[in-house]
Design a protein around this motif. Structure first.
Motif, PDB file in Angstrom:
ATOM      1  N   SER A  31       0.830  -1.211   0.000  1.00 15.48           N
ATOM      2  CA  SER A  31       0.000   0.000   0.000  1.00 15.48           C
ATOM      3  C   SER A  31       0.862   1.258   0.000  1.00 15.48           C
ATOM      4  O   SER A  31       0.538   2.243  -0.665  1.00 15.48           O
ATOM      5  N   GLN A  32       1.954   1.217   0.752  1.00 13.33           N
ATOM      6  CA  GLN A  32       2.853   2.379   0.789  1.00 13.33           C
ATOM      7  C   GLN A  32       3.514   2.614  -0.565  1.00 13.33           C
ATOM      8  O   GLN A  32       3.646   3.755  -1.014  1.00 13.33           O
ATOM      9  N   LEU A  33       3.904   1.528  -1.228  1.00 15.07           N
ATOM     10  CA  LEU A  33       4.565   1.668  -2.526  1.00 15.07           C
ATOM     11  C   LEU A  33       3.615   2.216  -3.578  1.00 15.07           C
ATOM     12  O   LEU A  33       4.030   2.990  -4.451  1.00 15.07           O
ATOM     13  N   GLU A  34       2.335   1.823  -3.532  1.00 21.79           N
ATOM     14  CA  GLU A  34       1.368   2.325  -4.505  1.00 21.79           C
ATOM     15  C   GLU A  34       1.216   3.836  -4.400  1.00 21.79           C
ATOM     16  O   GLU A  34       0.877   4.512  -5.375  1.00 21.79           O
ATOM     17  N   ARG A  35       1.463   4.369  -3.222  1.00 23.53           N
ATOM     18  CA  ARG A  35       1.352   5.816  -2.995  1.00 23.53           C
ATOM     19  C   ARG A  35       2.642   6.573  -3.309  1.00 23.53           C
ATOM     20  O   ARG A  35       2.667   7.798  -3.260  1.00 23.53           O
ATOM     21  N   GLN A  36       3.688   5.853  -3.616  1.00 29.19           N
ATOM     22  CA  GLN A  36       5.004   6.467  -3.770  1.00 29.19           C
ATOM     23  C   GLN A  36       5.161   7.106  -5.140  1.00 29.19           C
ATOM     24  O   GLN A  36       5.061   6.427  -6.164  1.00 29.19           O
ATOM     25  N   PRO A  37       5.410   8.407  -5.210  1.00 26.93           N
ATOM     26  CA  PRO A  37       5.609   9.058  -6.507  1.00 26.93           C
ATOM     27  C   PRO A  37       6.773   8.427  -7.269  1.00 26.93           C
ATOM     28  O   PRO A  37       7.818   8.105  -6.691  1.00 26.93           O
ATOM     29  N   ASP A  38       6.556   8.220  -8.545  1.00 29.72           N
ATOM     30  CA  ASP A  38       7.581   7.713  -9.452  1.00 29.72           C
ATOM     31  C   ASP A  38       7.975   6.256  -9.210  1.00 29.72           C
ATOM     32  O   ASP A  38       8.917   5.763  -9.849  1.00 29.72           O
ATOM     33  N   TYR A  39       7.286   5.539  -8.330  1.00 28.57           N
ATOM     34  CA  TYR A  39       7.630   4.133  -8.136  1.00 28.57           C
ATOM     35  C   TYR A  39       7.403   3.333  -9.424  1.00 28.57           C
ATOM     36  O   TYR A  39       8.129   2.381  -9.713  1.00 28.57           O
ATOM     37  N   ALA A  40       6.426   3.735 -10.201  1.00 32.47           N
ATOM     38  CA  ALA A  40       6.126   3.002 -11.432  1.00 32.47           C
ATOM     39  C   ALA A  40       7.315   2.976 -12.382  1.00 32.47           C
ATOM     40  O   ALA A  40       7.468   2.029 -13.174  1.00 32.47           O
ATOM     41  N   ALA A  41       8.178   3.977 -12.297  1.00 28.33           N
ATOM     42  CA  ALA A  41       9.354   4.015 -13.173  1.00 28.33           C
ATOM     43  C   ALA A  41      10.285   2.840 -12.915  1.00 28.33           C
ATOM     44  O   ALA A  41      11.089   2.477 -13.787  1.00 28.33           O
ATOM     45  N   SER A  42      10.171   2.211 -11.743  1.00 24.72           N
ATOM     46  CA  SER A  42      11.061   1.101 -11.412  1.00 24.72           C
ATOM     47  C   SER A  42      10.725  -0.165 -12.191  1.00 24.72           C
ATOM     48  O   SER A  42      11.531  -1.097 -12.237  1.00 24.72           O
ATOM     49  N   PHE A  43       9.541  -0.228 -12.800  1.00 21.75           N
ATOM     50  CA  PHE A  43       9.192  -1.436 -13.552  1.00 21.75           C
ATOM     51  C   PHE A  43       8.651  -1.171 -14.952  1.00 21.75           C
ATOM     52  O   PHE A  43       8.669  -2.059 -15.797  1.00 21.75           O
ATOM     53  N   VAL A  71       0.782   5.263  -8.569  1.00 24.46           N
ATOM     54  CA  VAL A  71       1.241   4.197  -9.459  1.00 24.46           C
ATOM     55  C   VAL A  71       0.244   3.903 -10.584  1.00 24.46           C
ATOM     56  O   VAL A  71       0.630   3.890 -11.759  1.00 24.46           O
ATOM     57  N   PRO A  72      -1.037   3.659 -10.317  1.00 20.63           N
ATOM     58  CA  PRO A  72      -1.949   3.404 -11.436  1.00 20.63           C
ATOM     59  C   PRO A  72      -2.045   4.575 -12.416  1.00 20.63           C
ATOM     60  O   PRO A  72      -2.166   4.366 -13.631  1.00 20.63           O
ATOM     61  N   VAL A  73      -1.991   5.792 -11.893  1.00 17.06           N
ATOM     62  CA  VAL A  73      -2.055   6.966 -12.766  1.00 17.06           C
ATOM     63  C   VAL A  73      -0.814   7.030 -13.653  1.00 17.06           C
ATOM     64  O   VAL A  73      -0.904   7.289 -14.863  1.00 17.06           O
ATOM     65  N   ASP A  74       0.351   6.777 -13.072  1.00 18.00           N
ATOM     66  CA  ASP A  74       1.580   6.783 -13.862  1.00 18.00           C
ATOM     67  C   ASP A  74       1.567   5.695 -14.936  1.00 18.00           C
ATOM     68  O   ASP A  74       2.058   5.901 -16.057  1.00 18.00           O
ATOM     69  N   VAL A  75       1.005   4.541 -14.613  1.00 13.88           N
ATOM     70  CA  VAL A  75       0.918   3.463 -15.609  1.00 13.88           C
ATOM     71  C   VAL A  75       0.044   3.901 -16.776  1.00 13.88           C
ATOM     72  O   VAL A  75       0.369   3.665 -17.945  1.00 13.88           O
ATOM     73  N   ALA A  76      -1.062   4.573 -16.472  1.00 16.24           N
ATOM     74  CA  ALA A  76      -1.950   5.058 -17.536  1.00 16.24           C
ATOM     75  C   ALA A  76      -1.244   6.090 -18.412  1.00 16.24           C
ATOM     76  O   ALA A  76      -1.358   6.063 -19.647  1.00 16.24           O
ATOM     77  N   MET A  77      -0.521   6.994 -17.795  1.00 11.68           N
ATOM     78  CA  MET A  77       0.169   8.038 -18.550  1.00 11.68           C
ATOM     79  C   MET A  77       1.277   7.445 -19.418  1.00 11.68           C
ATOM     80  O   MET A  77       1.490   7.865 -20.556  1.00 11.68           O
ATOM     81  N   TYR A  78       1.976   6.446 -18.893  1.00  9.71           N
ATOM     82  CA  TYR A  78       3.035   5.780 -19.657  1.00  9.71           C
ATOM     83  C   TYR A  78       2.455   5.040 -20.856  1.00  9.71           C
ATOM     84  O   TYR A  78       3.023   5.067 -21.961  1.00  9.71           O
TER      85      TYR A  78
END
Length: 244
Positions: free
Chosen positions: A84-96, A119-126
């Protein structure tokens, strides 16, 4: 409570069938078009939302070209609180994300009931940057009740190309009892599974109507299914290594 829960689920499914039908049909069209043109469907979710990505993967009676994106630190088995903490972490999505095989013409379904975490928002933008059509399965009521945690201020519903509302309440719990201090009885998983399977069922019909043989798994527990399934696995193994 058992009857009350069944009633709540039935009510939600009736509301969704009526209010989300057009969006679900459009999602099915996008899935059918992608598969007919040699592309695949990715699914991504964090926490409990990831369960839905596995529900439709390698599924008897389900589509073959389905690729769940399983990022283990964002699932629950390595540490629920940490995920849950990682999902809230800015830019964590860049790690995968750089390792994900997104190709123009693919479809990506992103699952997040609150829709507020980075994380879900960053995945959508990517996905948009990669030419992948994104579909968000989320709750508009829940999202609009809570501020976004993404730096852009976006929720999932305004970061994707197509939105399907799962009509979960804020907090995802629909039951109450005078001897229990908090609401209980989540709906997003059972309703989400119904929505996804309905979309894929419609996509299968559309492919067949267009003269394309839909790639559908048979149950491995039916005699004669192994050869049918193995042919399909070989066709999609390069794009979906998890089928091996």
């Amino acid at each position: 409570m058992l009857t009350a829960y069944f009633e709540k689920i039935q009510e939600k499914l009736q509301v969704i069938e009526a209010s989300e039908k057009d969006n679900m049909v459009e999602a099915a069209q996008k899935v059918a078009e992608a598969i007919a043109h040699g592309h695949i469907v990715h699914l991504f979710g964090c926490g409990h939302s990831h369960i839905l990505t596995e529900e439709v993967f390698f599924r008897a009676g389900g589509l073959v070209p389905i690729r769940p994106i399983l990022i283990e630190p964002l699932m629950l088995h390595e540490g629920a609180v940490t995920s849950s903490q990682l999902e809230r972490q800015p830019d964590y999505a860049a790690s995968f994300l750089a390792e994900e095989d997104f190709r123009p013409g693919d479809v990506l379904i992103i699952l997040s009931t609150s829709g507020r975490n980075p994380v879900p928002v960053d995945v959508a933008m990517y996905a948009r940057e990669k030419g992948v059509l994104s579909i968000g399965l989320t709750s508009l009521e829940y999202s609009r009740s809570q501020p976004s945690r993404h730096s852009s201020g976006n929720h999932l519903y305004n970061a994707v190309d197509l939105v399907i509302d799962n009509h979960s309440v804020a907090g995802d719990a629909v039951l109450s009892y005078d001897k229990v201090k908090v609401p209980f009885g989540p709906t997003s998983t059972v309703v989400g599974a119904t929505i996804l399977n309905a979309i894929f069922a419609e996509a299968i019909k559309q492919m067949a109507d267009q003269g394309f043989d839909p790639p559908v798994f048979l149950s491995g527990n039916i005699d004669g299914a192994d050869d049918h399934n193995q042919r399909l696995v070989e066709k999609y193994r390069e794009r979906i290594p998890l089928l091996s």
